[in-house]
Design an enzyme around this catalytic site. Sequence first.
Site: not given
Ligand SMILES: [Zn+2]
Length: 245
Positions: A84, A105, A175
């Site tokens: 990411e 998260h 998420h």
């Molecule tokens: Zn993430």
Amino acid sequence: MTSDAGTNAVDAEHLQELVVANRILFDQGVVDAFGHVSMRHPANADRFLLARNMAPRLVTADDILEFGMDGEPVAAAGRAVYIERYIHSEIYRARPDVKAVVHSHAQAVIPFGVVAAAKLRPLFHMGAFLGEGCPVFEIRDTAGRGSDLLIRSRELGAALARDLGQRSSILMRGHGATIAADGLRRAVYRAIYMQMNAALQTTAMQLGDPEFLTPEESEAAVSSVEGQIDRAWTMWRLKVEGKLG
Ligand SMILES: [Zn+2]
């Protein structure tokens, strides 16, 4: 100074600040084995610094890599990088004012990304940076209904940065959250207090209908509270360094 590999020298103090940021975010419960924090390169605004693919608590200065605005490492030497990383690169590309990005998260914020009627808003002065409320990024708008929810491409990173706009934080449905700031310490501070605001808001909503800060109160509180970020940083840093006794 640029090396043969195309990387720019980073002084030890900046590297250590990023290492400490990783450890504080773990210690304060914002990240676990997942999540990451980056800073724009102090000597080259077209680059940013981010750890290789590993748990934040374990990051050392040797694990920090330099990335370009395309989200790719300049000289990874075979080391794996975060999937990411495009969260960071696309926000830096879109926002010249941003010097640091945290992606987490964090548990307490997740519910506010999945219940449309429950908007994350500033409940107390320490969460005042949330302003008029935190937007929610819907990945389905870009990736369709079958994604793994990860920001695994430049296209998805750009969509997230677009929805973030000029704000300091954004929730990601199902998420987590991403926080952008003009400095590393402010980004870490806001990531910690975003989670705390979310936990308090969940509690308050069980009691009744919360009274949130007005936009004027938020603005006033941000300028007074965030003038004291170093006070918190000093304590958080000593704690992760085992110096609080
Ligand atoms: Zn993430």
